[in-house]
Design an enzyme around this catalytic site. Structure first.
Site, PDB file in Angstrom:
ATOM      1  N   LYS A 238       6.593  22.924 -14.612  1.00 35.67           N
ATOM      2  CA  LYS A 238       5.640  21.830 -14.425  1.00 35.67           C
ATOM      3  C   LYS A 238       5.203  21.749 -12.968  1.00 35.67           C
ATOM      4  O   LYS A 238       4.033  21.513 -12.675  1.00 35.67           O
ATOM      5  CB  LYS A 238       6.228  20.501 -14.898  1.00 35.67           C
ATOM      6  CG  LYS A 238       5.215  19.374 -14.755  1.00 35.67           C
ATOM      7  CD  LYS A 238       5.359  18.232 -15.707  1.00 35.67           C
ATOM      8  CE  LYS A 238       4.198  17.258 -15.514  1.00 35.67           C
ATOM      9  NZ  LYS A 238       4.400  15.983 -16.186  1.00 35.67           N
TER      10      LYS A 238
ATOM     11  N   GLU B 291       9.570  19.417 -25.405  1.00 31.43           N
ATOM     12  CA  GLU B 291       8.800  19.705 -24.190  1.00 31.43           C
ATOM     13  C   GLU B 291       9.349  20.949 -23.482  1.00 31.43           C
ATOM     14  O   GLU B 291       8.611  21.683 -22.833  1.00 31.43           O
ATOM     15  CB  GLU B 291       8.801  18.503 -23.233  1.00 31.43           C
ATOM     16  CG  GLU B 291       8.107  17.248 -23.790  1.00 31.43           C
ATOM     17  CD  GLU B 291       6.570  17.287 -23.682  1.00 31.43           C
ATOM     18  OE1 GLU B 291       6.014  18.230 -23.100  1.00 31.43           O
ATOM     19  OE2 GLU B 291       5.935  16.350 -24.214  1.00 31.43           O
TER      20      GLU B 291
ATOM     21  N   ARG C 142       0.807  -1.228   0.000  1.00 28.86           N
ATOM     22  CA  ARG C 142       0.000   0.000   0.000  1.00 28.86           C
ATOM     23  C   ARG C 142       0.835   1.272   0.000  1.00 28.86           C
ATOM     24  O   ARG C 142       0.415   2.300   0.518  1.00 28.86           O
ATOM     25  CB  ARG C 142      -0.970   0.013   1.182  1.00 28.86           C
ATOM     26  CG  ARG C 142      -1.980  -1.134   1.145  1.00 28.86           C
ATOM     27  CD  ARG C 142      -3.177  -0.862   2.033  1.00 28.86           C
ATOM     28  NE  ARG C 142      -4.021  -2.036   2.113  1.00 28.86           N
ATOM     29  CZ  ARG C 142      -3.876  -2.998   3.020  1.00 28.86           C
ATOM     30  NH1 ARG C 142      -2.930  -2.921   3.921  1.00 28.86           N
ATOM     31  NH2 ARG C 142      -4.687  -4.037   3.030  1.00 28.86           N
TER      32      ARG C 142
ATOM     33  N   LYS D  60       2.336  11.239 -11.663  1.00 31.70           N
ATOM     34  CA  LYS D  60       1.508  10.284 -12.402  1.00 31.70           C
ATOM     35  C   LYS D  60       2.289   8.993 -12.599  1.00 31.70           C
ATOM     36  O   LYS D  60       3.414   9.002 -13.087  1.00 31.70           O
ATOM     37  CB  LYS D  60       1.141  10.849 -13.768  1.00 31.70           C
ATOM     38  CG  LYS D  60       0.045  11.886 -13.742  1.00 31.70           C
ATOM     39  CD  LYS D  60      -0.379  12.170 -15.177  1.00 31.70           C
ATOM     40  CE  LYS D  60      -1.464  13.230 -15.240  1.00 31.70           C
ATOM     41  NZ  LYS D  60      -1.853  13.500 -16.644  1.00 31.70           N
TER      42      LYS D  60
ATOM     43  N   ARG E  37      -4.099  21.738 -15.148  1.00 34.80           N
ATOM     44  CA  ARG E  37      -3.050  20.872 -15.679  1.00 34.80           C
ATOM     45  C   ARG E  37      -3.174  20.683 -17.189  1.00 34.80           C
ATOM     46  O   ARG E  37      -2.228  20.274 -17.860  1.00 34.80           O
ATOM     47  CB  ARG E  37      -3.134  19.504 -14.974  1.00 34.80           C
ATOM     48  CG  ARG E  37      -1.795  19.043 -14.434  1.00 34.80           C
ATOM     49  CD  ARG E  37      -1.949  17.873 -13.492  1.00 34.80           C
ATOM     50  NE  ARG E  37      -0.918  16.892 -13.768  1.00 34.80           N
ATOM     51  CZ  ARG E  37      -0.357  16.114 -12.837  1.00 34.80           C
ATOM     52  NH1 ARG E  37      -0.720  16.199 -11.573  1.00 34.80           N
ATOM     53  NH2 ARG E  37       0.570  15.259 -13.152  1.00 34.80           N
TER      54      ARG E  37
ATOM     55  N   GLU F  85      -5.471  16.622 -11.123  1.00 32.63           N
ATOM     56  CA  GLU F  85      -6.154  16.903 -12.386  1.00 32.63           C
ATOM     57  C   GLU F  85      -7.638  17.128 -12.197  1.00 32.63           C
ATOM     58  O   GLU F  85      -8.455  16.534 -12.885  1.00 32.63           O
ATOM     59  CB  GLU F  85      -5.942  15.740 -13.364  1.00 32.63           C
ATOM     60  CG  GLU F  85      -4.918  16.083 -14.401  1.00 32.63           C
ATOM     61  CD  GLU F  85      -4.703  14.977 -15.411  1.00 32.63           C
ATOM     62  OE1 GLU F  85      -5.137  13.846 -15.173  1.00 32.63           O
ATOM     63  OE2 GLU F  85      -4.073  15.258 -16.429  1.00 32.63           O
TER      64      GLU F  85
ATOM     65  N   HIS G 159       7.993  10.946 -29.462  1.00 31.05           N
ATOM     66  CA  HIS G 159       6.957  11.773 -28.840  1.00 31.05           C
ATOM     67  C   HIS G 159       7.251  13.269 -28.990  1.00 31.05           C
ATOM     68  O   HIS G 159       6.379  14.051 -29.389  1.00 31.05           O
ATOM     69  CB  HIS G 159       6.808  11.399 -27.362  1.00 31.05           C
ATOM     70  CG  HIS G 159       5.790  12.238 -26.645  1.00 31.05           C
ATOM     71  ND1 HIS G 159       4.444  12.208 -26.949  1.00 31.05           N
ATOM     72  CD2 HIS G 159       5.920  13.169 -25.651  1.00 31.05           C
ATOM     73  CE1 HIS G 159       3.793  13.059 -26.166  1.00 31.05           C
ATOM     74  NE2 HIS G 159       4.662  13.651 -25.384  1.00 31.05           N
TER      75      HIS G 159
ATOM     76  N   HIS H 278      -0.715  13.385 -30.359  1.00 33.83           N
ATOM     77  CA  HIS H 278      -1.217  12.025 -30.148  1.00 33.83           C
ATOM     78  C   HIS H 278      -1.775  11.448 -31.442  1.00 33.83           C
ATOM     79  O   HIS H 278      -1.581  10.274 -31.749  1.00 33.83           O
ATOM     80  CB  HIS H 278      -2.289  12.015 -29.052  1.00 33.83           C
ATOM     81  CG  HIS H 278      -1.738  12.304 -27.694  1.00 33.83           C
ATOM     82  ND1 HIS H 278      -2.477  12.889 -26.690  1.00 33.83           N
ATOM     83  CD2 HIS H 278      -0.502  12.107 -27.170  1.00 33.83           C
ATOM     84  CE1 HIS H 278      -1.726  13.038 -25.617  1.00 33.83           C
ATOM     85  NE2 HIS H 278      -0.524  12.575 -25.886  1.00 33.83           N
TER      86      HIS H 278
ATOM     87  N   ASN I 238      -0.921  20.203 -22.037  1.00 30.63           N
ATOM     88  CA  ASN I 238      -1.225  19.443 -23.251  1.00 30.63           C
ATOM     89  C   ASN I 238      -1.074  20.267 -24.525  1.00 30.63           C
ATOM     90  O   ASN I 238      -1.489  19.825 -25.595  1.00 30.63           O
ATOM     91  CB  ASN I 238      -2.647  18.874 -23.171  1.00 30.63           C
ATOM     92  CG  ASN I 238      -2.713  17.716 -22.202  1.00 30.63           C
ATOM     93  OD1 ASN I 238      -1.755  16.969 -22.062  1.00 30.63           O
ATOM     94  ND2 ASN I 238      -3.845  17.574 -21.533  1.00 30.63           N
TER      95      ASN I 238
ATOM     96  N   HIS J  80      -0.403  18.664 -27.812  1.00 28.76           N
ATOM     97  CA  HIS J  80      -0.481  17.220 -27.612  1.00 28.76           C
ATOM     98  C   HIS J  80      -1.674  16.545 -28.276  1.00 28.76           C
ATOM     99  O   HIS J  80      -1.629  15.354 -28.550  1.00 28.76           O
ATOM    100  CB  HIS J  80      -0.447  16.895 -26.111  1.00 28.76           C
ATOM    101  CG  HIS J  80       0.947  16.934 -25.543  1.00 28.76           C
ATOM    102  ND1 HIS J  80       1.710  18.086 -25.538  1.00 28.76           N
ATOM    103  CD2 HIS J  80       1.736  15.971 -25.004  1.00 28.76           C
ATOM    104  CE1 HIS J  80       2.890  17.826 -24.986  1.00 28.76           C
ATOM    105  NE2 HIS J  80       2.934  16.554 -24.661  1.00 28.76           N
TER     106      HIS J  80
END
Lengths: 373, 373
Positions: free
Chosen positions: B239, B197, B133, B155, B254, B249, B278, B265, B258, B261
């Site tokens: 960031k 980025e 946990r 994340k 946030r 989020e 990427h 994507h 993107n 992005h």
């Protein structure tokens, strides 16, 4: 002490607030709450309209009540049935559940509802904690044990071969709904087994609850709603108090909830899981712990006798099943996490309503406490 | 603007503090930090002495430096190698990792160290979030992309067939260590890809960073430590600021991360993942977004040109690879989460250092922005 009052048969009987900062939530206890679920959720400010209903496959009728009720209020409900038993707390079942959630278009706006005992609560809770990095969770525990124990505390998880609950998360539900009528379909032996944890809260924290159990044992065994509602609410309050002091098991305070459990885990392991129900093992374990405390001069024999008398009154076992080897129990306990340099740590009572963590218990004393049984 | 100064070649060059209440942590940036890991961990108050080192199988020499250093300071180190590539973010790899952790006697007192790019960081982070946990996590990102992006924000996660990052947790590291020397073994194309980025942080939040990149492009491409350290630190600060405002989020803030992005994507998906790196897709996507903003009258052509000029100077692509069908890109974007009633939402610049979420973009405008490429 609250009087048992049979006139309060309907609807909500008790609400327990669990205070955990911005993760605080309420436990609603009453009759026929499953039918009213969408109202209760609306009251709690729920704005989701898609539910993933994770239900024990043995209770399709309860699952049906929940899904019909929600659907008639405009919810979309995706039902995932989980086979009964500890075996379902596996990576495979978690993986299957994640995939079902994905296939039913579950997203951040969805809610996970866990309907069943501890196994379903732990598995569904883990899925809720991890799908899309966390979804709101509604716990509907349907066994007495899960109502008074695993639905409070936020522990979720699955097993790996050889290690229980080793993978999981702390994930608090947004609400817990305890519908007393779910207990009507629970086998009597399982119901009684759950009472052991209630006795535990009395001994470790709430002398009044212990008294109440003693006075109202028959009403409880008869499943009178007001009595059930009271003991469940008091148990949840006790656990909530302890959890609020030690949410992530860092201060050691949460350890007091393990009263009787070191012995119980050894008993379950030696007897083979499932032979002895968890609560039955806890009842025997609490008697062992109380006798150990007596032999160390920490309590008088009165407490041991009062506890034994109450457990018996509630139809719980107080002695080891015949043919068990005490040496084998000791060996298993040494593999338990509570071992330190060959000596064991136990949660032992110091008076009714108070327990302490006692280190450095010698083999001889522990074995003697087990043998008297 | 900070001057590039080659005299600061050694040791720690920058520290970035990420403020997240009791989950706050520091990012240490410098040279030869891997050798000094146990000192850095001791400084940060680490009292664990067992590490699960989860490392990309392609960088055994870096893994060796980390484990030798820790072992010589009395740590027990269990190393788990992860095959390179997105395919490792699977339930199967997570399951294998959990089992290895169990087999190496990992417990609450252990620390998980992620050594590698985004894939290893996401997988090891998820294992850290869920084993027992939750275990303390040390992130050591070894690619520029993971240093400026995935090591900040907490994340973690794995993929299911058909859904990226759908299972995971928000789990903040206790420290991030960025050793600039790990970039020496990174293929040049991957290094350049990570710069996209960095340009993004300039456009969405930090005009000074954009200027710095423009002035010091050659030093950066030459991997001069002071220049690298500066742009990585500024990117992490940017960031961290955004994440601190919207850790889980929930506020939408946030989303500004993107920028470029949605197009990226779609480009990655249509080209096939891996064909276009990427960062390369993000560079092209940012040019598409800037042109879209221009066509909507939100910015002047100067911003579009400045961005294009910088991307080119940093050796990044600014136009769609030949032979791509714009209609196919549009179709893929419609499956993206940002779609609403057939219209799309995009993060678009309003001036250098500021972007906004713009709803209701028509197909025609988006397609035109893609076609000019």
């Amino acid at each position: 002490m609250k009087e048992v009052n049979n006139s309060e048969l309907d609807e909500r009987l008790e609400t327990v607030d669990v205070f955990l900062g911005d993760r605080s939530y309420g436990i609603q206890i009453g009759n026929r709450l499953l039918e009213r679920l969408s109202d209760l959720m609306a009251e709690a400010g729920w704005n989701s309209k898609h539910a993933v209903l994770v239900a024990d496959s043995q209770i399709p009728q309860l699952s049906q009540i929940v899904s019909s009720g929600l659907e008639s209020s405009g919810w979309r409900v995706s039902t995932c049935y989980i086979p009964s038993g500890e075996g379902s707390k596996s990576v495979e079942q978690a993986s299957r559940l994640w995939q079902q959630m994905l296939d039913s278009n579950t997203d951040r706006g969805s809610t996970v509802i866990a309907l069943g005992g501890g196994v379903v609560g732990d598995l569904a809770g883990f899925a809720a904690a991890t799908f899309a990095r966390g979804l709101p969770l509604l716990q509907i525990p349907t066994t007495l044990l899960s109502q008074v124990d695993s639905s409070v505390g936020g522990k979720t998880g699955i097993n790996l071969p050889g290690a229980k609950n080793i993978v999981g998360a702390f994930w608090q539900p947004r609400m817990v709904v305890i519908d007393l009528q779910t207990l009507n379909s629970l086998p009597h032996r399982e119901f009684v087994s759950g009472l052991a944890e209630v006795v535990k809260y009395g001994v470790i924290l709430l002398p009044e609850l212990f008294e109440y159990l003693d006075t109202n044992a028959q009403s409880i065994l008869d499943k009178q709603p007001a009595a059930l509602s009271h003991i469940i609410a008091e148990s949840c309050r006790a656990k909530a108090l302890v959890v609020a002091e030690d949410e992530r098991e860092t201060t050691g305070r949460r350890a007091i909830l393990n009263y009787g459990h070191t012995f119980a885990h050894a008993l379950e392991s030696v007897c083979g899981y499932g032979k002895l129900l968890h609560g039955e093992a806890v009842a025997i374990g609490m008697q062992m712990a109380a006798r150990l405390a007596l032999s160390l001069g920490r309590i008088s024999s009165e407490l041991v006798e009062r506890q034994e008398s109450l457990l018996k009154k509630l139809q719980l076992p107080v002695a080891c099943p015949g043919g068990l080897s005490v040496e084998q129990l000791w060996k298993v306990m040494q593999h338990d996490k509570k071992v330190e340099h060959g000596k064991l740590r136990f949660i032992l009572p110091s008076r009714m309503g108070q327990v302490e963590l006692v280190n450095g218990i010698e083999q001889e004393a522990a074995i003697k406490a087990m043998q008297v049984a």
